[in-house]
Each structure stands twice: as structure tokens, then as C-alpha cells.
Design an enzyme around this catalytic site. Structure first.
Site, PDB file in Angstrom:
ATOM      1  N   LEU A  95      -6.104  -2.973   2.120  1.00  0.00           N
ATOM      2  CA  LEU A  95      -4.640  -2.604   1.551  1.00  0.00           C
ATOM      3  C   LEU A  95      -3.867  -3.361   2.758  1.00  0.00           C
ATOM      4  CD1 LEU A  95      -3.087  -0.592  -0.230  1.00  0.00           C
ATOM      5  CD2 LEU A  95      -2.676   1.003   1.455  1.00  0.00           C
TER       6      LEU A  95
ATOM      7  N   ARG B  19       5.713  -2.353  -2.518  1.00  0.00           N
ATOM      8  CA  ARG B  19       4.086  -2.440  -2.728  1.00  0.00           C
ATOM      9  C   ARG B  19       3.729  -1.378  -3.966  1.00  0.00           C
ATOM     10  NH1 ARG B  19       0.375   0.145   1.782  1.00  0.00           N
ATOM     11  NH2 ARG B  19       1.424   2.156   1.260  1.00  0.00           N
TER      12      ARG B  19
ATOM     13  N   ARG C 144      -9.168   9.853 -25.385  1.00  0.00           N
ATOM     14  CA  ARG C 144      -9.620   8.942 -24.252  1.00  0.00           C
ATOM     15  C   ARG C 144     -10.188   7.658 -24.791  1.00  0.00           C
ATOM     16  NH1 ARG C 144     -14.981   8.252 -22.019  1.00  0.00           N
ATOM     17  NH2 ARG C 144     -14.946   8.033 -19.527  1.00  0.00           N
TER      18      ARG C 144
ATOM     19  N   TYR D 260      -0.399   4.914  -6.259  1.00  0.00           N
ATOM     20  CA  TYR D 260       0.368   6.099  -5.317  1.00  0.00           C
ATOM     21  C   TYR D 260       0.895   5.269  -4.090  1.00  0.00           C
ATOM     22  CZ  TYR D 260      -3.346   6.580  -1.777  1.00  0.00           C
ATOM     23  OH  TYR D 260      -4.161   6.176  -0.656  1.00  0.00           O
TER      24      TYR D 260
END
Ligand code: PMP
Length: 287
Positions: free
Chosen positions: A207, A52, A101, A33
């Protein structure tokens, strides 16, 4: 008025937007995100966030689903359609929704990434009451995985950390590994001692904040010395000032660490100056 959001190519009212229950973002936190701030209806550091995003996707072998111009267009559409003056655009890309899955990544030829963007308004972003007061932090163990440089949607531990802080009457938590502060739950962490700004160097441990890069550049331009190195909790408690940075908090002064008050308990002058410079310069270069 219902908010207009973006899902896989469509602009829809938020209650009509849908993502599959088989989406790997939902089942496995297999996605990344970005959060881009809006001031004066314009995007702050769009290109930093775009770069990024490309890097995070690349590290996870997810193909970037849109070119830069399309990402920019979706951001701008959401700002315009939702009339956002101050706030943010949240963007999420997941590996998509295969039929079953499975731990094995699906074939990218048949499973395309899921793309979701939405806006959030926050009229108190620039004139934040918290920034006048400063925030209190507590320290907690950093038990996250080893690739914190990838901006994944695995935010459970940071979210738990924030709750641990709130339960102790603080605002946020600083995470600590081998005695040294890594970063805040959703921000980069700094201390100031004798006029020197100290923050952990870039590595897979933290980060790589887009706000961090901008603030360090502005600090250097303003002749404030910067040291990119680890610092301990003891060093932080003995600092003159402290602050955190993130796209939505800008530069936020820290006035207390684990119950120890920094200076006179008010936001420090250098942190406040950096906040001012950051907001002023970001406004100038917003697109
Ligand atoms: N560290 C962490 C763990 C974060 O979640 C964030 C914000 N998402 C940051 C640092 C700050 O990054 P940025 O300045 O790009 O918002």
C-alpha cells in the site's frame, strides 16, 4: 452519548445506521476505505487520503460518489458532532447493493456506491505508551493478492497475521515475499542501518502509505539518507533500528524481529526523532 455516523447522505445515531445485506462490500469485499487521523480536532493529511481514495476507486471502476469539498465536510461534521480531539475518521465506499448476488458488476446507473463514515476516539494517540517502549514483530508469509496498492476492505489475512503475532507474544507481523519484507499488517515497514533509512519501493506489492510519503519527505528534509529498496529479514535483524508508519501509529519504533532484539532493545533515536518531526509537522498542516 451515542456516536453519530454517516450513511449515504444521512447523519444518524450509530444504532440506527443500516446497510443492505446485498451490499457488495458485505458479500464480496467489493469496496475501499481510508483512515484519516484527528489531532487537536483537525484532519491530518486529508488531501493525501482523498487522492488515494480517488485512485483506489478508479482502479476498481467505482465512481467517486462525492466531490472533495463534500468529503471534507462529512469528515468535519463527524469530528464536531462526536467531539473528537484525538482519534480517526474511518471511511468506506462499496460498489453498492444490487438486488441479487452476482459476480458481474452491477450497472452503476441503477446501483450507486454505499458510503459509510464513522469516528473513533483515541486520546492516547500522540502520547502512545507503545511508542515509548517500541513494538515486537514476527515475520509471516505474504500470501495476499497482487493488488495491495488498492486500499480494499479485504483485510482477513492482515487480521489473521496480527493474531499470529499476538499468539507468539508479539505486537504485529511483517509480511515476507521471496525473502524480502513487503510491509506490516496495517503499516509500512522500515529499517535503519548506518544512518540510512531503508524501505521497500512503491509497487503493487504494498500500500502506498500516506504517512510513508510524509515521513520520507521529512527525513530527506532533515538530511537523513533514504533508500527505497527491498530488504531481507536477515538484514532487518542486523539493523540498528526499525520502525513502521501508518496514519494511526504515526512512526512506531520496532525493537524486536522474530525474537532478535535490535540495538539495546529500546526505541532507536532516529525513529523517535522522525516520530517527533512527523507529529509536529502534521499538527502544523492539519485542516
Ligand atoms: N500498509 C498497509 C497494508 C496498511 O493497511 C496501511 C494502513 N492502512 C499502511 C500500509 C499505512 O498507510 P497509511 O500511512 O496511509 O495509513
Amino acid at each position: 452519548m451515542s456516536r453519530i455516523v454517516y450513511v449515504n447522505g444521512d447523519y444518524l445515531p450509530e444504532d440506527e445506521a443500516k446497510v443492505s445485506i446485498f451490499d457488495r462490500g458485505f458479500l464480496m469485499a467489493d469496496g475501499v476505505y481510508e483512515v484519516t487521523t484527528i489531532i487537536d480536532g483537525k484532519l491530518i493529511d486529508f488531501d493525501g487520503h482523498f487522492q488515494r481514495l480517488e485512485r483506489s476507486l478508479g482502479e476498481l471502476d467505482i465512481e467517486n460518489p462525492l466531490p472533495r469539498e463534500d468529503w471534507l465536510e462529512v469528515h468535519r461534521q463527524l469530528v464536531a458532532q462526536n467531539d473528537v480531539e484525538q482519534g480517526m475518521i474511518y471511511l468506506q465506499v462499496t460498489r453498492g447493493a444490487p438486488g441479487d448476488r452476482d459476480f458481474v458488476f452491477p450497472d452503476p446507473e441503477t446501483t450507486t456506491p454505499t458510503v459509510v463514515l464513522f469516528s473513533q476516539s483515541n486520546p492516547a494517540l500522540v502520547d502512545s505508551p507503545k511508542a515509548q517502549q517500541g513494538i515486537k514483530v514476527v515475520t509471516i508469509d505474504d500470501i495476499r493478492w497482487g493488488r495491495r496498492d488498492i486500499k480494499t476492505v479485504q483485510l482477513l489475512y492482515p487480521s489473521m497475521g496480527k493474531m499470529m503475532a499476538i499468539k507468539q507474544g508479539a505486537d504485529d507481523a511483517w509480511m515476507v515475499q521471496d525473502g524480502a519484507v513487503t510491509e506490516g499488517t496495517s503499516n509500512n515497514a522500515y529499517i535503519i542501518k548506518d544512518g540510512r533509512i531503508i524501505t521497500r519501493a512503491l509497487s503493487n506489492d504494498i500500500l502506498h502509505g500516506i504517512t510513508r510519503a510524509a515521513v520520507l519527505r521529512f527525513a530527506r528534509e532533515a538530511q537523513m539518507p533514504v533508500e527505497e529498496r527491498s530488504f531481507t529479514v536477515e538484514e532487518a535483524k542486523a539493523a540498528d533500528e526499525a520502525f513502521v508508519t501508518s496514519a494511526s501509529a504515526f512512526v512506531m519504533p520496532v525493537v524486536e524481529i522474530d525474537g532478535t532484539t535490535l540495538g539495546n532493545g529500546a526505541p532507536g533515536p532516529l525513529a523517535l526523532r522522525l516520530r517527533e518531526i512527523y507529529i509536529e509537522e502534521s499538527r502544523k498542516s492539519a485542516i
